[in-house]
Design a protein around this motif. Structure first.
Motif, PDB file in Angstrom:
ATOM      1  N   ASP A  95      -2.000 -26.898 -40.090  1.00  0.00           N
ATOM      2  CA  ASP A  95      -1.241 -26.403 -40.517  1.00  0.00           C
ATOM      3  C   ASP A  95      -0.639 -27.949 -40.996  1.00  0.00           C
ATOM      4  O   ASP A  95       0.248 -28.678 -41.429  1.00  0.00           O
ATOM      5  N   GLY A  96      -1.380 -29.240 -41.069  1.00  0.00           N
ATOM      6  CA  GLY A  96      -1.423 -30.878 -41.343  1.00  0.00           C
ATOM      7  C   GLY A  96      -0.941 -31.315 -40.518  1.00  0.00           C
ATOM      8  O   GLY A  96      -0.078 -32.533 -40.975  1.00  0.00           O
ATOM      9  N   LEU A  97       0.104 -30.593 -39.116  1.00  0.00           N
ATOM     10  CA  LEU A  97       0.996 -31.752 -38.871  1.00  0.00           C
ATOM     11  C   LEU A  97       0.369 -32.042 -37.430  1.00  0.00           C
ATOM     12  O   LEU A  97       0.973 -33.049 -36.392  1.00  0.00           O
ATOM     13  N   LEU A  98      -0.747 -32.210 -37.384  1.00  0.00           N
ATOM     14  CA  LEU A  98      -1.460 -32.956 -36.238  1.00  0.00           C
ATOM     15  C   LEU A  98      -2.722 -33.503 -36.636  1.00  0.00           C
ATOM     16  O   LEU A  98      -3.560 -32.896 -37.303  1.00  0.00           O
ATOM     17  N   ALA A  99      -3.020 -34.409 -35.885  1.00  0.00           N
ATOM     18  CA  ALA A  99      -4.898 -34.856 -36.245  1.00  0.00           C
ATOM     19  C   ALA A  99      -5.160 -36.350 -35.156  1.00  0.00           C
ATOM     20  O   ALA A  99      -4.133 -37.143 -34.276  1.00  0.00           O
ATOM     21  N   ALA A 100      -6.077 -36.241 -35.150  1.00  0.00           N
ATOM     22  CA  ALA A 100      -7.196 -37.059 -34.099  1.00  0.00           C
ATOM     23  C   ALA A 100      -7.882 -38.576 -34.835  1.00  0.00           C
ATOM     24  O   ALA A 100      -9.101 -37.042 -36.571  1.00  0.00           O
ATOM     25  N   SER A 101      -7.809 -39.149 -34.786  1.00  0.00           N
ATOM     26  CA  SER A 101      -9.152 -40.569 -35.594  1.00  0.00           C
ATOM     27  C   SER A 101      -9.570 -41.227 -34.459  1.00  0.00           C
ATOM     28  O   SER A 101      -9.176 -41.478 -33.111  1.00  0.00           O
ATOM     29  N   THR A 102     -11.305 -41.372 -34.529  1.00  0.00           N
ATOM     30  CA  THR A 102     -11.398 -42.594 -33.949  1.00  0.00           C
ATOM     31  C   THR A 102     -12.609 -43.268 -34.596  1.00  0.00           C
ATOM     32  O   THR A 102     -12.840 -43.076 -36.116  1.00  0.00           O
ATOM     33  N   GLY A 103     -12.894 -44.964 -33.507  1.00  0.00           N
ATOM     34  CA  GLY A 103     -13.593 -45.259 -34.595  1.00  0.00           C
ATOM     35  C   GLY A 103     -13.406 -46.663 -33.770  1.00  0.00           C
ATOM     36  O   GLY A 103     -14.011 -46.500 -32.555  1.00  0.00           O
ATOM     37  N   ASN A 104     -14.043 -47.597 -34.333  1.00  0.00           N
ATOM     38  CA  ASN A 104     -14.598 -48.849 -33.558  1.00  0.00           C
ATOM     39  C   ASN A 104     -13.179 -50.206 -33.639  1.00  0.00           C
ATOM     40  O   ASN A 104     -12.617 -49.517 -34.904  1.00  0.00           O
ATOM     41  N   TRP A 105     -13.078 -51.083 -32.459  1.00  0.00           N
ATOM     42  CA  TRP A 105     -12.407 -52.137 -33.021  1.00  0.00           C
ATOM     43  C   TRP A 105     -12.410 -53.435 -32.287  1.00  0.00           C
ATOM     44  O   TRP A 105     -14.250 -53.694 -32.045  1.00  0.00           O
ATOM     45  N   LYS A 106     -12.172 -54.092 -33.581  1.00  0.00           N
ATOM     46  CA  LYS A 106     -12.596 -55.622 -32.309  1.00  0.00           C
ATOM     47  C   LYS A 106     -11.897 -56.881 -32.356  1.00  0.00           C
ATOM     48  O   LYS A 106     -10.779 -56.924 -33.395  1.00  0.00           O
ATOM     49  N   ARG A 107     -11.897 -57.325 -30.943  1.00  0.00           N
ATOM     50  CA  ARG A 107     -11.541 -58.460 -30.568  1.00  0.00           C
ATOM     51  C   ARG A 107     -11.214 -60.283 -32.040  1.00  0.00           C
ATOM     52  O   ARG A 107     -12.727 -60.172 -31.317  1.00  0.00           O
ATOM     53  N   PRO A 108     -10.223 -61.230 -31.371  1.00  0.00           N
ATOM     54  CA  PRO A 108     -10.628 -62.431 -32.245  1.00  0.00           C
ATOM     55  C   PRO A 108     -11.823 -62.869 -31.247  1.00  0.00           C
ATOM     56  O   PRO A 108     -12.442 -63.413 -31.856  1.00  0.00           O
ATOM     57  N   ASP A 109     -11.697 -62.494 -29.784  1.00  0.00           N
ATOM     58  CA  ASP A 109     -12.700 -62.994 -29.912  1.00  0.00           C
ATOM     59  C   ASP A 109     -14.278 -62.991 -29.837  1.00  0.00           C
ATOM     60  O   ASP A 109     -15.235 -63.421 -28.919  1.00  0.00           O
ATOM     61  N   GLY A 110     -14.289 -61.863 -30.156  1.00  0.00           N
ATOM     62  CA  GLY A 110     -15.951 -61.166 -30.680  1.00  0.00           C
ATOM     63  C   GLY A 110     -16.498 -60.052 -30.309  1.00  0.00           C
ATOM     64  O   GLY A 110     -17.042 -59.101 -30.413  1.00  0.00           O
ATOM     65  N   SER A 111     -15.486 -59.270 -29.117  1.00  0.00           N
ATOM     66  CA  SER A 111     -15.518 -58.110 -28.113  1.00  0.00           C
ATOM     67  C   SER A 111     -15.068 -57.496 -28.891  1.00  0.00           C
ATOM     68  O   SER A 111     -14.047 -56.973 -29.861  1.00  0.00           O
ATOM     69  N   VAL A 112     -16.114 -56.048 -28.683  1.00  0.00           N
ATOM     70  CA  VAL A 112     -15.699 -54.721 -29.397  1.00  0.00           C
ATOM     71  C   VAL A 112     -15.378 -53.436 -28.246  1.00  0.00           C
ATOM     72  O   VAL A 112     -15.846 -53.625 -27.741  1.00  0.00           O
ATOM     73  N   GLY A 113     -15.191 -52.718 -29.074  1.00  0.00           N
ATOM     74  CA  GLY A 113     -14.973 -50.972 -28.038  1.00  0.00           C
ATOM     75  C   GLY A 113     -14.423 -50.650 -29.718  1.00  0.00           C
ATOM     76  O   GLY A 113     -14.890 -50.795 -30.817  1.00  0.00           O
ATOM     77  N   TYR A 114     -14.429 -48.848 -28.812  1.00  0.00           N
ATOM     78  CA  TYR A 114     -14.046 -47.885 -29.904  1.00  0.00           C
ATOM     79  C   TYR A 114     -12.877 -47.439 -29.320  1.00  0.00           C
ATOM     80  O   TYR A 114     -11.904 -47.440 -28.291  1.00  0.00           O
ATOM     81  N   PHE A 115     -11.942 -46.654 -30.051  1.00  0.00           N
ATOM     82  CA  PHE A 115     -10.460 -46.630 -30.290  1.00  0.00           C
ATOM     83  C   PHE A 115     -10.398 -44.962 -30.551  1.00  0.00           C
ATOM     84  O   PHE A 115     -11.458 -43.892 -31.554  1.00  0.00           O
ATOM     85  N   THR A 116      -9.225 -44.113 -30.044  1.00  0.00           N
ATOM     86  CA  THR A 116      -9.237 -42.187 -30.350  1.00  0.00           C
ATOM     87  C   THR A 116      -7.605 -42.329 -29.736  1.00  0.00           C
ATOM     88  O   THR A 116      -7.189 -43.386 -29.440  1.00  0.00           O
ATOM     89  N   THR A 117      -6.858 -42.254 -31.638  1.00  0.00           N
ATOM     90  CA  THR A 117      -5.535 -41.811 -31.770  1.00  0.00           C
ATOM     91  C   THR A 117      -5.273 -40.467 -32.507  1.00  0.00           C
ATOM     92  O   THR A 117      -6.085 -40.066 -32.749  1.00  0.00           O
ATOM     93  N   LEU A 118      -3.904 -40.082 -31.605  1.00  0.00           N
ATOM     94  CA  LEU A 118      -3.892 -39.167 -31.565  1.00  0.00           C
ATOM     95  C   LEU A 118      -2.308 -38.855 -32.707  1.00  0.00           C
ATOM     96  O   LEU A 118      -1.150 -39.609 -32.236  1.00  0.00           O
ATOM     97  N   TRP A 119      -2.684 -38.392 -33.395  1.00  0.00           N
ATOM     98  CA  TRP A 119      -1.491 -38.436 -35.075  1.00  0.00           C
ATOM     99  C   TRP A 119      -0.189 -37.411 -34.421  1.00  0.00           C
ATOM    100  O   TRP A 119      -1.419 -36.277 -34.687  1.00  0.00           O
ATOM    101  N   ARG A 120       0.837 -37.384 -35.376  1.00  0.00           N
ATOM    102  CA  ARG A 120       1.785 -36.413 -35.838  1.00  0.00           C
ATOM    103  C   ARG A 120       1.810 -36.417 -36.657  1.00  0.00           C
ATOM    104  O   ARG A 120       3.240 -37.370 -36.385  1.00  0.00           O
TER     105      ARG A 120
END
Length: 215
Positions: A95-120
């Motif tokens: 129905d186009g009302l809910l979404a999930a996104s996932t990907g990579n993040w990076k901090r200014p100190d060079g450390s890295v990780g992943y994220f998942t965000t739910l959108w409405r």
């Protein structure tokens, strides 16, 4: 004439009241655009400012305990430089009302990780995040060359119980349930965030994030 005018005005009011809720196309590109704008806002105005301005009122996050995002964010000062992130794949409900996104993040100190965000989507069609979480990694996940968007197969709920809507009222919209999620937190602070998408005969687990207890 006066009576006819009053009747016409009443008919117009009834037509407006009977207008069904606005429907949206399940468009992954709009979610990708929201993610890009979210990251840009963080770089320009500050990390926590961006989170505050894009969160839904009932949004939750983990710090590492689960908190109501707006309550926690209003007490946070923006760091000198923001984390940056980019989605790799986006999943959208039928129905186009809910979404999930996932990907990579990076901090200014060079450390890295992943994220998942739910959108409405809100009533005006704007995306607001309702859950955000992630974890640090030793090395970032492989990112696809191109961003990917996937749409769930339609799954309509059962006919609502109770009497039919009164004359002039909009009919109820069945709950979609083509994209569902859960966020479970253990007593030791570890958590698991799972997103499932309907494929027509069952649910595929499309995101399954497991975060260990804080050390």
């Amino acid at each position: 004439m006066k009576g006819r005018g009053a009747l016409l005005a009443l008919s117009l009011v009834m037509l407006v009241a009977a207008k069904p809720p606005m429907r949206y196309q399940p468009d992954p590109s709009s979610v990708i655009a929201a993610e890009i704008a979210f990251n840009r806002l963080a770089q320009q105005k500050g990390q926590w400012t961006a989170f505050r301005e894009t969160a839904a009122d009932d949004a939750v996050m983990f710090v590492p305990q689960r908190v109501m995002a707006k309550d926690w964010l209003k007490k946070q000062a923006d760091p000198p430089a923001s984390v940056s992130w980019s989605p790799s794949i986006v999943y959208v409900s039928c129905d186009g009302l809910l979404a999930a996104s996932t990907g990579n993040w990076k901090r200014p100190d060079g450390s890295v990780g992943y994220f998942t965000t739910l959108w409405r989507r809100d009533k005006k069609g704007r995306w607001h995040w309702i859950l955000d979480h992630g974890d640090r990694l030793a090395t970032e996940r492989d990112a696809p060359e191109f961003l990917t968007g996937k749409v769930a197969t339609c799954k309509r709920g059962a006919r609502p119980e109770g009497p039919p809507p009164a004359k002039g009222e909009a009919p109820p919209v069945p709950q979609d349930d083509s994209l569902i999620w859960s966020a479970d937190v253990a007593t030791d602070g570890s958590r698991r965030v799972t997103v499932r998408m309907w494929n027509g005969t069952g649910y595929d687990v499309v995101i399954d994030d497991k975060v260990g207890a804080p050390s």
